[in-house]
Design a protein around this motif. Sequence first.
Motif, PDB file in Angstrom:
ATOM      1  N   ILE A  67      32.400  35.825  50.877  1.00 59.62           N
ATOM      2  CA  ILE A  67      33.038  37.685  51.194  1.00 59.62           C
ATOM      3  C   ILE A  67      34.405  36.384  50.933  1.00 59.62           C
ATOM      4  N   VAL A  68      34.790  35.121  51.160  1.00 59.75           N
ATOM      5  CA  VAL A  68      36.198  35.044  51.593  1.00 59.75           C
ATOM      6  C   VAL A  68      36.310  34.174  50.134  1.00 59.75           C
ATOM      7  N   PHE A  69      35.849  33.367  49.806  1.00 60.17           N
ATOM      8  CA  PHE A  69      36.338  32.876  47.963  1.00 60.17           C
ATOM      9  C   PHE A  69      36.287  34.079  47.258  1.00 60.17           C
ATOM     10  N   ASP A  70      35.636  35.147  47.652  1.00 61.22           N
ATOM     11  CA  ASP A  70      35.921  36.145  46.468  1.00 61.22           C
ATOM     12  C   ASP A  70      37.947  36.957  46.533  1.00 61.22           C
ATOM     13  N   ARG A  71      37.981  36.521  48.190  1.00 58.64           N
ATOM     14  CA  ARG A  71      39.031  37.657  48.850  1.00 58.64           C
ATOM     15  C   ARG A  71      39.840  36.694  48.682  1.00 58.64           C
ATOM     16  N   LEU A  72      39.833  35.366  48.755  1.00 58.87           N
ATOM     17  CA  LEU A  72      41.327  34.739  48.467  1.00 58.87           C
ATOM     18  C   LEU A  72      41.339  34.121  46.551  1.00 58.87           C
ATOM     19  N   ASP A  73      40.872  34.525  45.664  1.00 56.85           N
ATOM     20  CA  ASP A  73      41.101  34.513  44.464  1.00 56.85           C
ATOM     21  C   ASP A  73      42.091  36.339  44.058  1.00 56.85           C
ATOM     22  N   TYR A  75      45.220  38.993  44.269  1.00 54.67           N
ATOM     23  CA  TYR A  75      46.575  38.938  43.790  1.00 54.67           C
ATOM     24  C   TYR A  75      47.325  37.859  44.942  1.00 54.67           C
ATOM     25  N   ASP A  76      47.017  39.368  46.190  1.00 56.10           N
ATOM     26  CA  ASP A  76      48.373  38.924  47.662  1.00 56.10           C
ATOM     27  C   ASP A  76      48.101  37.844  48.201  1.00 56.10           C
TER      28      ASP A  76
END
Length: 193
Positions: A67-73, A75-76
């Motif tokens: 979940i976190v690594f996907d979110r770090l990718d 744009y924001d």
Amino acid sequence: MRLVLLGAPGAGKGTQSAILAGKYAVPQLSTGDMLRAAVAAGTETGKKAQNLIKNGALVPDDIVNRIVFDRLDAYDCQKGFILDGYPRTVAQAQALQQVLSDKNIALDAVIEIKADETALLNRMKKRAAETLAQGGMVRADDNPESFAKRLAEYKRKTLPLSEYYREQRQLREVDGMADIAVVTAEIAAILEA
């Protein structure tokens, strides 16, 4: 700015990360919020996490990391982020370090918000009462039994992060028992040093 906020449940990570996100114009990435959203959306990850969250247990590293690594990718997150409640284990911290290193990104700070356990329990009770008074739904884990489990899990799995980041010479500590504005000012001073 790329920041990790550590601290026991109820220490003020969510409050401080929301304030700092506005101040520095970067997203607040709360694993708790991301997991609750996955549960509400009925995603595969959400279904796996639902019972664990309800019982105050920590969700396994592989689910949280995904979940976190996907979110770090997203744009924001290009200009930075504030991680609130992640990493929770040394293994997660090592995985985060590897992912950031692969992207040629470094953390600017790891800040632990220190707070007294009795005060944390009282904060949780107050948060639940305020939520009810405002007509909201109390989080499933905002009850004394789940809170006690979360605190025990924190001590067992998350507290070693302090030593890990201390060894990495990244850990800074602030007194979470001070007023919100004082804690924010202490964190800002660390970030701007």
